[in-house]
Design a protein around this motif. Sequence first.
Motif, PDB file in Angstrom:
ATOM      1  N   ASP A   8     -26.703  17.310 -13.698  1.00  0.00           N
ATOM      2  CA  ASP A   8     -26.716  18.727 -14.083  1.00  0.00           C
ATOM      3  C   ASP A   8     -27.761  19.064 -15.157  1.00  0.00           C
ATOM      4  OD1 ASP A   8     -23.813  17.977 -13.068  1.00  0.00           O
ATOM      5  OD2 ASP A   8     -24.101  20.122 -12.700  1.00  0.00           O
ATOM      6  N   HIS A  10     -30.290  21.068 -14.554  1.00  0.00           N
ATOM      7  CA  HIS A  10     -30.557  22.518 -14.401  1.00  0.00           C
ATOM      8  C   HIS A  10     -31.955  22.933 -14.880  1.00  0.00           C
ATOM      9  CE1 HIS A  10     -26.612  24.080 -12.965  1.00  0.00           C
ATOM     10  NE2 HIS A  10     -26.192  22.932 -13.467  1.00  0.00           N
ATOM     11  N   ASP A  49     -27.712  19.141  -9.169  1.00  0.00           N
ATOM     12  CA  ASP A  49     -28.171  20.229 -10.028  1.00  0.00           C
ATOM     13  C   ASP A  49     -29.314  19.746 -10.931  1.00  0.00           C
ATOM     14  OD1 ASP A  49     -26.273  21.746  -8.752  1.00  0.00           O
ATOM     15  OD2 ASP A  49     -25.052  22.151 -10.533  1.00  0.00           O
ATOM     16  N   HIS A  85     -26.457  23.862  -6.832  1.00  0.00           N
ATOM     17  CA  HIS A  85     -27.584  24.697  -7.265  1.00  0.00           C
ATOM     18  C   HIS A  85     -28.902  24.327  -6.591  1.00  0.00           C
ATOM     19  CE1 HIS A  85     -26.050  27.108 -10.729  1.00  0.00           C
ATOM     20  NE2 HIS A  85     -25.041  26.273 -10.566  1.00  0.00           N
ATOM     21  N   HIS A 162     -21.128  15.088  -6.041  1.00  0.00           N
ATOM     22  CA  HIS A 162     -21.253  16.308  -6.846  1.00  0.00           C
ATOM     23  C   HIS A 162     -20.055  17.192  -6.499  1.00  0.00           C
ATOM     24  CE1 HIS A 162     -23.760  19.221  -9.154  1.00  0.00           C
ATOM     25  NE2 HIS A 162     -23.164  20.125  -8.397  1.00  0.00           N
ATOM     26  N   HIS A 191     -21.487  17.972 -11.286  1.00  0.00           N
ATOM     27  CA  HIS A 191     -20.932  19.292 -10.979  1.00  0.00           C
ATOM     28  C   HIS A 191     -20.169  19.875 -12.168  1.00  0.00           C
ATOM     29  CE1 HIS A 191     -19.692  22.765  -8.835  1.00  0.00           C
ATOM     30  NE2 HIS A 191     -18.449  22.414  -8.664  1.00  0.00           N
ATOM     31  N   HIS A 193     -19.603  20.267 -15.984  1.00  0.00           N
ATOM     32  CA  HIS A 193     -20.548  20.092 -17.086  1.00  0.00           C
ATOM     33  C   HIS A 193     -19.948  19.386 -18.294  1.00  0.00           C
ATOM     34  CE1 HIS A 193     -23.489  23.362 -15.466  1.00  0.00           C
ATOM     35  NE2 HIS A 193     -23.332  22.340 -14.649  1.00  0.00           N
TER      36      HIS A 193
HETATM   37 MN   LIG Z   1     -24.180  22.187 -12.499  1.00  0.00          MN
END
Ligand SMILES: [Mn+2]
Length: 381
Positions: A8, A10, A49, A85, A162, A191, A193
């Motif tokens: 994650d 991002h 992500d 994402h 995830h 997935h 956080h």
């Molecule tokens: Mn995420």
Amino acid sequence: MLVAHVSDTHLGFRQYNLDEREEDIYRLFNEFVEKVLAEKPDVIVHTGDLFDQPRPPIQALRVAYHGFRRLREKGIRVYCILGDHDIPKRRSEPPHLLLRELGVVDVVGVDPFREEPFRVVNGVFVAGIRSLPKKYSHQLISLLNSLANKARGYERAILMLHQGIREHFPYSYELELQHIPSGFNYYALGHIHMRKWFYLHDGIVGYAGSIDVIRIDEWEEYLRNGKGFYLVDLSSKEPVIHRVDLEGIREHIVLEVDYSLVEQKIRELAKNIMGSRLKPILHLTVRGRRIDKSHVQRLLLRLLQGRVLTWRLRFEEEKKVPPSIREERISIEGLLKQVLGDEEVVELALKLLEALSRGDVSSAVRITEEYYKSLEQSSRG
Ligand SMILES: [Mn+2]
């Protein structure tokens, strides 16, 4: 084998539409690369992500490529799965395929129903499945079981997912603990956080969490657990896990003040944050009666502009409750009686309300069926 687990990241996320917030994520990703290089793992698993969107900004792609290339040059291999994402809504390619083409990462389980979603790395079985929505839970579970069978042929096995697990994250899940088969030494999950790990079967389940505070509700958890990545040592049969923290997380200040104290509190805050290396983000809630909003705005501009990166302002006006409503207590049962009349129907409605407000649809169906059965019986009897 030493495994680093990150998730994650991002890249490209741009909180409050601020350049600085987009840069924060790139900076933290680079810090991750530095720290993970120092730890010299054999492989890195990234559990989804990687990017905040399936069509990330060019800078996000460049930062990812640059970081992964440095790792690759040191002989560290990176295995990714796709997070929710990362997955394009329409039939197009996720950005990871570009990074794979460039030779800096491998992506496992992009289309897990049509290709074998695993690799064998230095004799270690590394399986991974892209994020799957809840409606595919059945297929996911049978995939997991077939992967677990294959994993039994290897001394060590890693599974990358995830997904949320119900027992740990009841508000967002696709799997239950009972669906996760034994046979793996490390279950690398993304997935959620939050950072969290626990034992399962003969292995460890690790949620590496995100590398920054993506939503403000992660701030409290960050204060408790930090953010960063995990190192998992698989050299003995029992895995050993420890966390490595990132230091460059920007501070969020969450403050709730009474309107009567707002100036005093903002002044105190201004004094305290003078020396911050990274300007913090202020989340201010002002509570009270007859709040002069522009007065609060002016105070913030005068006392905090330039000292915080931005502020998020909320007002909670305390309203006087009209006496007529305050004195007369409203009961749901009373209201239902007025509308429905029939006592039995009221009772049914109350039972349904109770079940459905818990989200318990199957109980609601059962209650309804029982009600109609009793109607049939009474009409016959
Ligand atoms: Mn995420």
